[in-house]
Design a protein around this motif. Structure first.
Motif, mmCIF file in Angstrom:
data_model
loop_
_atom_site.group_PDB
_atom_site.id
_atom_site.type_symbol
_atom_site.label_atom_id
_atom_site.label_comp_id
_atom_site.label_asym_id
_atom_site.label_seq_id
_atom_site.Cartn_x
_atom_site.Cartn_y
_atom_site.Cartn_z
ATOM 1 N N SER A 4 16.744 -13.687 12.671
ATOM 2 C CA SER A 4 17.005 -12.483 11.879
ATOM 3 C C SER A 4 16.750 -12.726 10.394
ATOM 4 O O SER A 4 16.390 -11.810 9.660
ATOM 5 C CB SER A 4 18.417 -11.936 12.124
ATOM 6 O OG SER A 4 19.345 -12.959 12.157
ATOM 7 N N GLU A 6 14.253 -14.582 9.391
ATOM 8 C CA GLU A 6 12.800 -14.405 9.294
ATOM 9 C C GLU A 6 12.461 -12.936 9.170
ATOM 10 O O GLU A 6 11.614 -12.527 8.379
ATOM 11 C CB GLU A 6 12.101 -14.961 10.553
ATOM 12 C CG GLU A 6 12.085 -16.469 10.634
ATOM 13 C CD GLU A 6 11.284 -16.928 11.854
ATOM 14 O OE1 GLU A 6 11.786 -16.722 12.979
ATOM 15 O OE2 GLU A 6 10.172 -17.469 11.687
ATOM 16 N N ASP A 7 13.173 -12.152 9.951
ATOM 17 C CA ASP A 7 12.931 -10.721 9.975
ATOM 18 C C ASP A 7 13.290 -10.084 8.625
ATOM 19 O O ASP A 7 12.535 -9.324 8.046
ATOM 20 C CB ASP A 7 13.784 -10.127 11.098
ATOM 21 C CG ASP A 7 13.358 -8.718 11.393
ATOM 22 O OD1 ASP A 7 12.140 -8.462 11.331
ATOM 23 O OD2 ASP A 7 14.242 -7.886 11.637
ATOM 24 N N GLN A 10 11.008 -11.380 5.920
ATOM 25 C CA GLN A 10 9.584 -11.211 6.212
ATOM 26 C C GLN A 10 8.816 -12.503 5.939
ATOM 27 O O GLN A 10 7.745 -12.494 5.327
ATOM 28 C CB GLN A 10 8.997 -10.075 5.371
ATOM 29 C CG GLN A 10 9.767 -8.786 5.469
ATOM 30 C CD GLN A 10 9.139 -7.831 6.458
ATOM 31 O OE1 GLN A 10 8.088 -7.294 6.205
ATOM 32 N NE2 GLN A 10 9.790 -7.641 7.588
ATOM 33 N N LEU A 11 9.428 -13.608 6.365
ATOM 34 C CA LEU A 11 8.784 -14.909 6.197
ATOM 35 C C LEU A 11 8.976 -15.658 7.498
ATOM 36 O O LEU A 11 10.017 -15.524 8.130
ATOM 37 C CB LEU A 11 9.481 -15.710 5.090
ATOM 38 C CG LEU A 11 9.308 -15.266 3.636
ATOM 39 C CD1 LEU A 11 10.308 -16.004 2.766
ATOM 40 C CD2 LEU A 11 7.895 -15.508 3.167
ATOM 41 N N SER A 12 7.997 -16.452 7.901
ATOM 42 C CA SER A 12 8.223 -17.205 9.130
ATOM 43 C C SER A 12 8.762 -18.576 8.782
ATOM 44 O O SER A 12 8.385 -19.175 7.762
ATOM 45 C CB SER A 12 6.915 -17.313 9.915
ATOM 46 O OG SER A 12 6.044 -18.169 9.225
ATOM 47 N N ARG A 53 11.182 -8.642 -1.233
ATOM 48 C CA ARG A 53 10.433 -9.337 -0.201
ATOM 49 C C ARG A 53 8.969 -9.430 -0.555
ATOM 50 O O ARG A 53 8.452 -8.601 -1.292
ATOM 51 C CB ARG A 53 10.626 -8.628 1.136
ATOM 52 C CG ARG A 53 11.981 -8.972 1.702
ATOM 53 C CD ARG A 53 12.213 -8.307 2.994
ATOM 54 N NE ARG A 53 12.372 -6.862 2.839
ATOM 55 C CZ ARG A 53 12.955 -6.099 3.748
ATOM 56 N NH1 ARG A 53 13.416 -6.628 4.841
ATOM 57 N NH2 ARG A 53 13.067 -4.813 3.558
ATOM 58 N N GLN A 56 6.306 -6.501 -1.082
ATOM 59 C CA GLN A 56 6.919 -5.177 -1.004
ATOM 60 C C GLN A 56 7.496 -4.797 -2.360
ATOM 61 O O GLN A 56 8.140 -5.612 -3.008
ATOM 62 C CB GLN A 56 8.048 -5.154 0.032
ATOM 63 C CG GLN A 56 7.506 -5.199 1.437
ATOM 64 C CD GLN A 56 8.586 -4.932 2.462
ATOM 65 O OE1 GLN A 56 9.693 -4.554 2.116
ATOM 66 N NE2 GLN A 56 8.249 -5.129 3.709
ATOM 67 N N THR A 60 15.628 -4.870 -1.216
ATOM 68 C CA THR A 60 16.704 -4.583 -0.276
ATOM 69 C C THR A 60 17.988 -5.146 -0.850
ATOM 70 O O THR A 60 17.953 -6.147 -1.558
ATOM 71 C CB THR A 60 16.443 -5.333 1.056
ATOM 72 O OG1 THR A 60 15.088 -5.160 1.384
ATOM 73 C CG2 THR A 60 17.326 -4.843 2.154
#
Ligand SMILES: Nc1ncnc2c1ncn2[C@@H]1O[C@H](COP(=O)(O)OP(=O)(O)O)[C@@H](O)[C@H]1O
Ligand SMILES: [Mg+2]
Length: 324
Positions: A4, A6-7, A10-12, A53, A56, A60
């Motif tokens: 979550s 990562e989600d 927005q990074l792996s 992020r 973007q 957030t």
């Protein structure tokens, strides 16, 4: 980094491995501040951090908790937990603040009433006395009493948001803003720069044009003062659809925002900025924004403020027509 995270970021995880948290991850300033604060070994939580992020524009909001662990093989270890602040909790926080402010405004209004009554008696007595006195030197004193009583009474009137009722006529927000702009330019001719970004399609709103002019003027004057009459002030209007104001959902809302590039609002007072008597200036009354908020409230609208150095923005949202 779990799935979550990562989600959310927005990074792996494999991409992040080995990167420097502070300088190589695009996590935003407040978030980095939490990490640094946690460095001295205490568990640190920062609420409502802005998380920007990768790639973007919109940020957030997250609550961020950093818990230091025992160091391992000479490395400092910390666990970072991020929880996204739900839109809902933001709204309820907002309502809570608004309720607190309206309770406070109620106290001020009753206090103002209690002050005004004896003032009338005081003024009347001073006038009677004035007629009895023949010595001009003594009449100077009664003049001072009358003058000061008038001044106080005027102050109280302003505190209560004016003694007049509110009109209910359609008016164009642009003519209000333009009027304020011209007035301010006359007051502050040197150096001040206005930029305009108007949405020509905004519909008329219903209310009291004169009072709304006062409300906007108070905001713009503060911006002028904050930038010492030499700043850039952006006047912007937009139409917003499906927006909730004061617990009512409106199909159409107009937004007028005033942004200045001054030093920003003092941290010490930003939470109380709309309360009466809160001022950051030696010669301030602290009434301007309290009056503005009261006028906006009478129009069923909402005023919001965000501030950081070189970007302070006040937004006034006004409903168009009835709520749904
Ligand atoms: N655009 C702004 N930039 C920086 N500070 C501001 C701005 N607007 C308001 N403030 C702060 O908020 C305080 C309260 O404003 P206001 O209610 O108008 O009262 P006053 O102007 O009499 O101080 C100001 O004294 C100032 O410290
Ligand atoms: Mg002011």
């Amino acid at each position: 980094m779990n799935a979550s995270a990562e989600d959310l970021l927005q990074l792996s995880a494999p991409r992040v491995l080995g990167l420097d948290v502070l300088s190589q991850l695009p996590l935003g300033m407040t978030f980095q501040a939490a990490l640094i604060a946690a460095n001295d070994g205490a568990i640190t939580t920062l609420r409502e951090c802005q998380l920007r992020r990768l790639g973007q524009a919109e940020s957030t909001q997250v609550d961020c908790t950093v818990s230091p662990l025992n160091s391992h093989k000479g490395r400092e270890l910390s666990i970072v937990e991020l929880s996204q602040v739900e839109q809902l909790s933001k709204i309820s926080r907002h309502n809570w603040l608004e309720e607190k402010q309206s309770a406070f405004a109620q106290i001020v209004r009753s206090l103002a009433h209690e002050i005004k009554n004896p003032l009338g008696g005081l003024r009347g007595a001073a006038q009677l006395l004035d007629h009895e006195l023949s010595d001009p030197a003594l009449r100077e004193y009664t003049r001072i009493i009358t003058h000061e009583a008038d001044r106080l009474s005027d102050l109280v009137d302003r505190l209560m948001g004016g003694s007049r009722g509110i009109k209910s006529e359609p008016f164009n927000l642009h003519s209000v803003i333009e009027h304020v702009r011209k007035l301010t330019l006359v007051e502050t001719p040197q150096g001040l720069n206005f930029e305009r970004d108007y949405d020509p399609s905004i519909p008329e709103v219903i209310g009291d044009q004169e009072q709304m002019t006062q409300a906007i003027l108070n905001i713009v004057r503060n911006a002028v003062e904050a930038t010492r009459g030499k700043g850039n002030i952006l006047l912007k209007t937009r139409v917003r659809r499906q927006k909730t104001l004061r617990n009512h959902r409106h199909r159409l809302v107009v937004e007028a925002s005033i942004t200045d590039d001054g030093p920003g609002i003092d941290d010490q007072i930003i939470d109380r900025i709309f309360f009466p008597m809160v001022t950051g200036r030696a010669d301030g009354t602290g009434l301007g924004l309290a009056i503005t908020q009261e006028i906006v409230r009478r129009h069923d609208g909402v005023i919001e403020c965000t501030s950081r150095p070189s970007e302070t923005c006040f937004s006034v949202f006004l409903p168009v027509g009835h709520s749904t």
